[in-house]
Design a protein around this motif. Structure first.
Motif, PDB file in Angstrom:
ATOM      1  N   VAL A   9     -10.768  10.056  83.111  1.00 52.15           N
ATOM      2  CA  VAL A   9     -11.531   8.881  83.549  1.00 52.15           C
ATOM      3  C   VAL A   9     -10.723   8.144  84.606  1.00 52.15           C
ATOM      4  CG1 VAL A   9     -12.549   6.678  82.884  1.00 52.15           C
ATOM      5  CG2 VAL A   9     -12.700   8.638  81.333  1.00 52.15           C
ATOM      6  N   GLU A  10     -11.289   8.030  85.795  1.00 56.29           N
ATOM      7  CA  GLU A  10     -10.648   7.297  86.893  1.00 56.29           C
ATOM      8  C   GLU A  10     -11.685   6.350  87.472  1.00 56.29           C
ATOM      9  OE1 GLU A  10      -7.496   7.402  87.755  1.00 56.29           O
ATOM     10  OE2 GLU A  10      -6.957   8.994  86.349  1.00 56.29           O
ATOM     11  N   GLU A  11     -11.564   5.075  87.118  1.00 56.07           N
ATOM     12  CA  GLU A  11     -12.581   4.104  87.523  1.00 56.07           C
ATOM     13  C   GLU A  11     -11.926   2.923  88.225  1.00 56.07           C
ATOM     14  OE1 GLU A  11     -16.274   1.407  85.830  1.00 56.07           O
ATOM     15  OE2 GLU A  11     -14.790   2.204  84.442  1.00 56.07           O
ATOM     16  N   VAL A  12     -11.317   3.198  89.361  1.00 56.26           N
ATOM     17  CA  VAL A  12     -10.695   2.155  90.165  1.00 56.26           C
ATOM     18  C   VAL A  12     -11.409   2.088  91.506  1.00 56.26           C
ATOM     19  CG1 VAL A  12      -8.605   1.450  91.360  1.00 56.26           C
ATOM     20  CG2 VAL A  12      -8.451   2.383  89.041  1.00 56.26           C
ATOM     21  N   ALA A  13     -11.766   0.890  91.919  1.00 57.70           N
ATOM     22  CA  ALA A  13     -12.339   0.674  93.250  1.00 57.70           C
ATOM     23  C   ALA A  13     -11.183   0.463  94.221  1.00 57.70           C
ATOM     24  CB  ALA A  13     -13.271  -0.520  93.243  1.00 57.70           C
ATOM     25  N   THR A  14     -10.988   1.423  95.096  1.00 59.05           N
ATOM     26  CA  THR A  14      -9.835   1.426  95.999  1.00 59.05           C
ATOM     27  C   THR A  14     -10.191   0.757  97.315  1.00 59.05           C
ATOM     28  OG1 THR A  14      -9.062   3.470  94.991  1.00 59.05           O
ATOM     29  CG2 THR A  14      -8.162   2.908  97.156  1.00 59.05           C
ATOM     30  N   LYS A  15      -9.344  -0.135  97.769  1.00 59.27           N
ATOM     31  CA  LYS A  15      -9.587  -0.855  99.021  1.00 59.27           C
ATOM     32  C   LYS A  15      -8.676  -0.411 100.154  1.00 59.27           C
ATOM     33  CE  LYS A  15     -12.478  -2.874  98.967  1.00 59.27           C
ATOM     34  NZ  LYS A  15     -13.894  -2.439  98.905  1.00 59.27           N
ATOM     35  N   ALA A  16      -7.570   0.218  99.856  1.00 58.98           N
ATOM     36  CA  ALA A  16      -6.690   0.710 100.924  1.00 58.98           C
ATOM     37  C   ALA A  16      -5.789   1.802 100.367  1.00 58.98           C
ATOM     38  CB  ALA A  16      -5.842  -0.421 101.513  1.00 58.98           C
ATOM     39  N   LEU A  17      -5.530   2.817 101.195  1.00 64.54           N
ATOM     40  CA  LEU A  17      -4.610   3.902 100.868  1.00 64.54           C
ATOM     41  C   LEU A  17      -3.625   4.067 102.013  1.00 64.54           C
ATOM     42  CD1 LEU A  17      -7.067   6.653  99.544  1.00 64.54           C
ATOM     43  CD2 LEU A  17      -5.425   5.354  98.186  1.00 64.54           C
ATOM     44  N   MET A  18      -2.412   4.444 101.681  1.00 73.32           N
ATOM     45  CA  MET A  18      -1.419   4.696 102.724  1.00 73.32           C
ATOM     46  C   MET A  18      -0.456   5.766 102.240  1.00 73.32           C
ATOM     47  SD  MET A  18      -0.601   3.904 105.781  1.00 73.32           S
ATOM     48  CE  MET A  18      -1.648   2.439 105.947  1.00 73.32           C
ATOM     49  N   ALA A  19      -0.281   6.794 103.054  1.00 76.33           N
ATOM     50  CA  ALA A  19       0.720   7.819 102.785  1.00 76.33           C
ATOM     51  C   ALA A  19       1.961   7.512 103.613  1.00 76.33           C
ATOM     52  CB  ALA A  19       0.173   9.199 103.123  1.00 76.33           C
ATOM     53  N   PRO A  20       3.148   7.594 103.030  1.00 78.08           N
ATOM     54  CA  PRO A  20       4.362   7.182 103.756  1.00 78.08           C
ATOM     55  C   PRO A  20       4.863   8.261 104.695  1.00 78.08           C
ATOM     56  CG  PRO A  20       4.942   7.967 101.582  1.00 78.08           C
ATOM     57  CD  PRO A  20       3.429   8.011 101.652  1.00 78.08           C
TER      58      PRO A  20
END
Length: 785
Positions: free
Chosen positions: A443-454
Motif C-alpha cells: 500500500v503506497e498512498e502518498v500524494a507527491t508534490k516534488a521529486l528530485m534525484a541527486p
C-alpha cells in the motif's frame, strides 16, 4: 493524516542502487512493460518494469471489505489512492486500480465497495472523489477480483475524499439474489439495481430528494452524509428470491431536507414501502457510521455526533432486536466527551457474540487508551486490545481515525482496523495482550508534490516532498525511509540539493500544528538531520500553497519561490533573505508560483519559469522565462519565450535542465515541449505532443499534451547526453515517453496496465540509465528498473 494520497516487490534485478538487490525468483512480483515506439525505434530502450519506492501506507483507508465465506478474500479502499486486494501468500496488498488512466484520476478514490456473497470473484467499487452536484460517480465492476474492470456511470455523485468517507459500506449485494444491489447515496437517497449494477433507479418509496449544489453546500461543510448504509436482514443466501426485510440508516442532513422523521428505516417487502424506527432519545440527530447484523439477527448500531474521519463524540453503541434497544457502551462524560465511535464488527451469536468497536478521535499512546474495544460477551464487559503494546515510532499509531474495524468472518481471532496512515492487524485477539502488525506492504498512498534525484555519488537515491508526510530521503528504494523531516511539515512542496554537494538539501512546505513556524528547512548531512531556516522567506508563512518551488545552487545558497510571491535568495542557509527582481505573481483563476531550477554545470545560473496561471485566462498576458547569472539574485527575461509557450497552471507545467551541459533547458507548458540550448535566450518547440480535447469542456483538455519532464543518465551509445522523459500524449496515446536522441524519437515507457490514475512528477536517476522515478495519483512513488 493523508487526505490528498504496486505490488510489493521483494527484490529487483542485480546491479540496482543500494538496497535494490534481489534474486531472479523475486522478479515474479514485478511488472514488465513492452514499450511502443513513436518515430524511429531507439535500440537503447529496453522494456520497463515497475516497482514502488517504499514509504509504507501513508494515507487513509476508510474501508476494509471481507468476503463473508471465502477465506482471505479481502479488499481495502482508499480515499484518494485507489483500491487494493489482500494477497495471503505474500502477506501484502496488490493494487487493483493501477490500470486507471489519466482521465480517471477523479475515480481514484473509492466511496464504497461490495462483494457478491455468492461469487467470490465478483467485486463492485463505487468511485468519485467529491460529491459535487454536477459530478457523476462510476460503478466499477470486476468478475476476477479486481484484475480487470468495466464501469457504468451512476446518476449521482460520490464523495470518496469527502468528510464521512468511512460511513457504510453504502453499497450492498442482496445475498439471496445477487442481481440486486442497493446504494445508500450521499445526496440522492436510496438507489436500487436489479441487473448487477448496470442500471439504477431511485427507491422513491423512501424519498425522491436529490440535493442541489446549494443544499450540498449547507450540509456538513459541503460533505453531506445522506443515506448511510443498508443491511439485509436474512440468514440465507443464494435462494434466488430477493430478501424482503432490509434496514437502512439516514443521516440528519438528508433526513431534514427530505422530510424524513427518523434515522433508521425498515422494509419488509423488498423496498416497496418503509417504516420508520425510532432510535433512543440520547442519540437523536447522531450519525450512524456503521451498523452490523449478527448471525442470530441481532443488530448492533454505533451512533456518534460527528461524521468523521476520526469523528468526535459523544457516542453510543446499542444493540437492537427489532423491537428493543439496549445500551452497550458510550462515551460522553467530561473525560471522554471527545471520543467518538467509528468501526464496528461482530462475530458469533447470543451471549457469546464478539464485538470489535473502533473508538475514534483518541490521540496519543498511553497504555489502555481506547482505540479498539472488544467484548466477548455481547457487550456486557469490554477490554482494550490495541493500545496495550508499544508501537514502532516509525509507524502510525493505533489511535486517531479508527473508522473501520473488521473481524475476519472465517477467523474471529483475526481483527483489522484502520487509521489515518494504513491498516493494523492482530491474529491473536483473544490473548490478554494481542500482538499487532502494521500490514501496509504494497500500500503506497502518498500524494507527491516534488521529486528530485541527486548528483552521482550521493549517499541516497531520491528525495520526495509529499502531502501529509513532509520530506523523505530514500537511501534504499525498497525499504521505508529513515531520513525524514518528521512532524516538522504538515505537507511539503519542494526539495532540491546542491549538485556539487548533495549532502546539502533545502526543503519547503507548510507548517504543522506543533511547528507552525517551520515552512523551510535544510540538511547538511543528506537528510539525516534537519535544521529550520533561521528565518523564512518574508512571504512564505502567508503563502503556504503547493504552487511553490526551491532551488539550491551550492552549499548554503538557496532560491525560494513561495506561491504568489517574489522569490528571494539566501547565501547563508536562511539567516538572511533578499528579494530577487522577479515580479510578484497575483492569483489569477488559480494559485500561481514560479518554477525555479538551478543549472547543474554552472552554479551561478538559475532559471525561473512563470507558467502564466491558466491558459483560458488570456488577460494574464503570457508565460515568462527568466535567467539569472548571479546565483539567483537578479534575473533577465527571455524575449522569445512568451511568444513560444502557452499559458497554463503551475501543476500542469514543468522545467528541467540537462545536468551534463550548461544552459541546456527543457520546458513543458502543458501542451508542448520547448527546448533551449542557450540558457533560455532562444527556444525551439518540438511538434511532438498534442492534448486530447474534452468534448464537454471547452476550457480544459481531457488529457494534457505534456505536463512533466525530467532528464537522467543516458545509456552508452546514446545520441544525446541525457535521456529525456515526459508525461504526455504523442500520436493520440497518453503515457510516459523516453527519448535518447534529444527529442527526435520517442518510445512509450509504460502500458495501459500501468497508468496509476495519471502520472505527475518525474525525476530521473543520474547514475543508472533508464531508471525513472514518478508519482502516480496519490499512489506514492514508483520507479522503473
Amino acid at each position: 493524516m493523508q487526505k490528498m494520497r504496486l505490488i510489493a516487490l521483494a527484490g529487483v534485478v542485480a546491479g540496482l542502487a543500494a538496497g535494490c538487490g534481489g534474486s531472479d525468483a523475486d522478479h515474479a512480483n514485478g511488472s514488465t512493460v513492452l514499450a511502443g515506439t513513436i518515430g524511429s525505434a531507439s535500440p537503447t530502450i529496453k522494456p520497463a518494469r515497475f516497482a514502488s519506492v517504499k514509504f509504507g501506507g501513508g494515507g487513509y483507508v476508510p474501508g476494509l471489505i471481507f468476503h463473508p465465506t471465502s477465506p482471505d478474500v479481502l479488499y481495502a479502499r482508499t480515499d484518494v489512492g485507489g483500491a487494493y486486494r489482500w494477497d495471503a501468500a505474500t502477506s501484502s496488498w496488490t493494487a487493483i486500480t493501477d490500470m486507471f488512466g489519466p482521465d480517471e484520476g477523479f475515480y481514484h478514490g473509492s466511496e464504497t465497495m461490495a462483494v457478491d456473497p455468492n461469487d467470490d470473484q465478483r467485486v463492485y467499487m463505487s468511485a468519485g472523489m467529491y460529491n459535487w452536484a454536477s459530478s457523476h460517480a462510476r460503478l466499477y465492476i470486476s468478475t476476477d477480483r479486481g484484475s480487470h474492470w468495466t464501469h457504468v456511470d451512476l446518476p449521482f455523485p460520490a464523495g470518496g475524499n469527502n468528510q464521512g468517507r468511512a460511513v457504510g459500506e453504502r453499497l450492498m449485494v442482496d445475498p439471496n439474489d445477487s442481481t440486486i444491489l442497493f446504494y445508500a447515496t450521499r445526496t440522492a437517497g436510496l438507489w436500487k439495481s436489479t441487473d448487477r449494477g448496470q442500471t439504477w433507479n431511485q427507491v422513491t418509496s423512501l424519498s425522491t430528494l436529490t440535493m442541489t449544489q446549494a443544499q450540498i453546500d449547507t450540509a456538513y461543510w459541503s460533505s453531506p452524509v445522506g443515506m448511510e448504509q443498508l443491511i439485509f436482514d436474512t440468514d440465507t443466501k443464494g435462494t434466488g428470491t430477493a430478501t424482503q426485510t432490509i434496514y437502512t440508516a439516514v443521516a440528519p442532513d438528508y433526513a431534514n431536507m427530505a422530510g424524513l422523521t427518523a434515522g433508521l428505516y425498515k422494509t419488509t417487502n423488498g423496498g416497496a414501502s418503509w417504516t420508520s424506527i425510532p432510535v433512543p432519545a440520547d442519540v437523536q440527530g447522531f450519525i450512524i457510521p456503521h451498523m452490523v447484523r449478527a448471525k442470530d439477527g441481532m443488530m448492533y448500531v454505533a451512533f456518534t455526533k460527528g461524521e468523521g474521519p476520526g469523528a468526535g463524540g459523544p457516542c453510543r453503541l446499542y444493540k437492537f432486536d427489532g423491537t428493543n434497544w439496549t445500551l452497550l457502551k458510550g462515551y460522553d462524560d467530561t473525560q471522554w466527551s471527545s471520543f467518538g465511535m467509528g468501526g464496528l464488527s461482530v462475530s458469533g451469536t447470543g451471549a457469546h457474540t464478539r464485538i470489535a468497536l473502533g473508538v475514534t478521535n483518541t490521540w496519543g499512546n498511553w497504555q489502555g487508551m481506547p482505540a479498539v474495544q472488544m467484548s466477548d460477551d455481547g457487550g456486557a464487559t469490554w477490554r482494550e486490545i490495541a493500545n496495550l503494546m508499544p508501537r514502532d515510532p516509525a509507524k502510525t499509531g493505533y489511535s486517531g481515525w479508527v473508522d473501520d474495524v473488521e473481524i475476519d468472518p472465517n477467523n474471529p481471532d483475526r481483527v483489522l482496523h484502520v487509521t489515518g496512515g494504513g491498516v493494523w492487524e492482530t491474529r491473536n485477539a483473544s490473548d490478554a495482550q494481542p500482538t499487532w502488525n502494521f500490514i501496509v506492504n504494497g500500500v503506497e498512498e502518498v500524494a507527491t508534490k516534488a521529486l528530485m534525484a541527486p548528483a552521482p555519488g550521493a549517499n541516497y537515491s531520491l528525495m520526495r516532498a509529499g502531502l501529509d508526510i513532509g520530506i523523505t530521503v530514500q537511501t534504499e528504494l525498497l525499504k521505508a525511509p529513515t531520513r525524514t523531516t518528521g512532524e516538522w511539515f504538515s505537507s511539503a512542496f519542494g526539495i532540491d540539493a546542491a549538485w556539487s554537494n548533495p549532502n546539502y538539501i533545502a526543503a519547503i512546505g507548510a507548517g504543522a500544528s506543533k511547528t507552525p513556524d517551520i515552512v523551510g528547512a535544510y540538511s547538511s548531512d543528506g537528510g539525516v538531520s534537519w535544521n529550520k531556516f533561521a528565518n523564512n522567506h518574508p512571504d512564505a508563512k502567508a503563502h503556504q500553497s503547493e504552487t511553490a518551488s526551491v532551488a539550491v545552487t551550492k552549499t548554503g545558497n538557496v532560491v525560494w519561490a513561495p506561491a504568489e510571491s517574489v522569490p528571494a535568495w539566501t547565501a547563508d542557509s536562511g539567516n538572511t533573505w533578499t528579494y530577487t527582481n522577479l515580479p510578484a505573481l497575483e492569483h489569477m483563476s488559480t494559485s500561481r508560483g514560479y518554477h525555479v531550477v538551478a543549472d547543474r554545470k554552472n552554479p551561478n545560473k538559475v532559471y525561473a519559469y512563470d507558467s502564466g496561471g491558466a491558459w483560458w485566462a488570456q488577460w494574464g498576458g503570457a508565460a515568462h522565462f527568466y535567467t539569472s547569472t548571479d546565483g539567483g539574485q537578479t534575473f533577465t527575461e527571455s524575449a522569445t519565450f512568451k511568444n513560444s509557450a502557452a499559458l497554463n497552471s503551475f501543476q500542469q507545467t514543468s522545467v528541467a535542465v540537462n545536468p551534463n551541459a550548461e544552459g541546456d533547458v527543457w520546458v513543458v507548458d502543458g501542451f508542448s515541449i520547448l527546448h533551449s540550448t542557450d540558457s533560455g535566450a532562444h527556444w525551439t518547440k518540438l511538434n511532438v505532443t498534442q492534448s486530447i480535447p474534452d468534448p464537454n469542456n471547452y476550457y480544459v483538455p481531457k488529457v494534457y499534451g505534456a505536463i512533466s519532464i525530467a532528464l537522467g543518465k543516458a545509456p552508452v551509445g546514446a545520441k544525446y547526453s541525457a535521456s529525456i522523459y515526459i508525461v504526455g500524449v504523442i500520436n493520440g496515446q497518453w503515457g510516459v515517453y523516453r527519448s535518447d536522441d534529444g527529442g527526435v524519437n520517442w518510445t512509450r515507457y509504460n502500458d495501459d496496465q500501468h497508468q496509476y490514475g495519471g502520472i505527475s512528477n518525474l525525476a530521473a536517476d543520474q547514475a543508472v540509465p533508464g531508471r525513472l522515478y514518478f508519482a502516480g495519483a496519490a499512489r506514492g512513488v514508483l520507479f522503473t528498473y
